[in-house]
Design a protein around this motif. Structure first.
Motif, PDB file in Angstrom:
ATOM      1  N   LEU A  17       0.854  -1.190   0.000  1.00 41.99           N
ATOM      2  CA  LEU A  17       0.000   0.000   0.000  1.00 41.99           C
ATOM      3  C   LEU A  17       0.886   1.235   0.000  1.00 41.99           C
ATOM      4  O   LEU A  17       1.855   1.312   0.759  1.00 41.99           O
ATOM      5  CB  LEU A  17      -0.909   0.025   1.231  1.00 41.99           C
ATOM      6  CG  LEU A  17      -2.053  -0.974   1.247  1.00 41.99           C
ATOM      7  CD1 LEU A  17      -2.885  -0.805   2.522  1.00 41.99           C
ATOM      8  CD2 LEU A  17      -2.937  -0.825   0.018  1.00 41.99           C
ATOM      9  N   LEU A 124      -4.225   4.157   0.277  1.00 46.25           N
ATOM     10  CA  LEU A 124      -4.927   2.996  -0.260  1.00 46.25           C
ATOM     11  C   LEU A 124      -4.539   2.626  -1.690  1.00 46.25           C
ATOM     12  O   LEU A 124      -5.228   1.834  -2.330  1.00 46.25           O
ATOM     13  CB  LEU A 124      -6.443   3.238  -0.194  1.00 46.25           C
ATOM     14  CG  LEU A 124      -7.016   3.397   1.212  1.00 46.25           C
ATOM     15  CD1 LEU A 124      -8.493   3.776   1.147  1.00 46.25           C
ATOM     16  CD2 LEU A 124      -6.814   2.122   2.024  1.00 46.25           C
ATOM     17  N   ALA A 135     -11.455  -0.846   0.965  1.00 48.10           N
ATOM     18  CA  ALA A 135     -11.496  -0.276   2.310  1.00 48.10           C
ATOM     19  C   ALA A 135     -12.811   0.462   2.493  1.00 48.10           C
ATOM     20  O   ALA A 135     -13.423   0.921   1.523  1.00 48.10           O
ATOM     21  CB  ALA A 135     -10.334   0.690   2.523  1.00 48.10           C
ATOM     22  N   ILE A 150      -9.592  -1.792   6.366  1.00 47.53           N
ATOM     23  CA  ILE A 150      -8.886  -2.142   5.139  1.00 47.53           C
ATOM     24  C   ILE A 150      -9.033  -3.652   5.021  1.00 47.53           C
ATOM     25  O   ILE A 150      -8.555  -4.394   5.880  1.00 47.53           O
ATOM     26  CB  ILE A 150      -7.408  -1.721   5.183  1.00 47.53           C
ATOM     27  CG1 ILE A 150      -7.293  -0.202   5.312  1.00 47.53           C
ATOM     28  CG2 ILE A 150      -6.682  -2.219   3.929  1.00 47.53           C
ATOM     29  CD1 ILE A 150      -5.878   0.310   5.491  1.00 47.53           C
TER      30      ILE A 150
END
Length: 171
Positions: A17, A124, A135, A150
């Motif tokens: 991420l 994200l 998420a 998430i």
């Protein structure tokens, strides 16, 4: 902007991420995305509302389709003080087409394809794919993040009941 690993997987394979990590209790970061008519939208456009922010990789995948349809169904029961926003890297034209075909009219689909502004601000972005991780966040009327999930396996659905309960608690 830091990279984080060990948080999500796709088919069991670890992904990275990218972006700024957010946490419950902090002010929701601003973003600039495009609506289905190519107009820019920012967090300020939804000021005074409780927000359910749903990030999905692509509306054209089965889990994202199910998730967005589910939130569309739940929207009516939440009332006018709650806005549900679904973010993806899909082009605005594709989002508009998908919403029309799926009958989704209670959820605003917003495209992060141009600048990845939402993905960077909320940490994200799936670095390997340049898609958003799955998420769900809830932002209260004061602009504070009160809920964050998430989803650890990108192909899994989120905990709808927990997100909806968090949105109701924020009213």
């Amino acid at each position: 902007m830091a990279d984080r690993s060990g948080i999500i997987t796709l088919h069991g394979n670890g992904l990275t991420l990218a972006g700024n990590e957010v946490k419950v209790g902090q002010a929701a970061p601003d973003f600039t995305v495009l609506d289905n008519g190519l107009a820019p939208k920012t967090l300020a456009d939804y000021k005074g509302k409780v927000l359910i922010l749903s990030a999905v990789p692509s509306l054209d995948t089965p889990t994202c389709d199910m998730e967005t349809r589910r939130f569309n169904t739940e929207a009516a029961a939440l009332g006018e003080d709650v806005e549900i926003l679904t973010f993806s890297m899909d082009l605005p034209f594709a989002q508009k087409r998908w919403c029309g075909a799926a009958g989704v009219d209670q959820v605003a689909t917003l495209s992060d394809h141009r600048d990845a502004s939402f993905g960077e601000a909320y940490g994200l972005i799936i670095k390997e794919l340049r898609l958003l991780a799955r998420a769900v966040l809830v932002v209260d009327k004061a602009g504070t993040i009160t809920y964050l999930e998430i989803v650890s396996e990108v192909g899994d659905e989120p905990n709808y009941d927990a997100a909806i309960a968090a949105a109701k608690a924020a009213l």
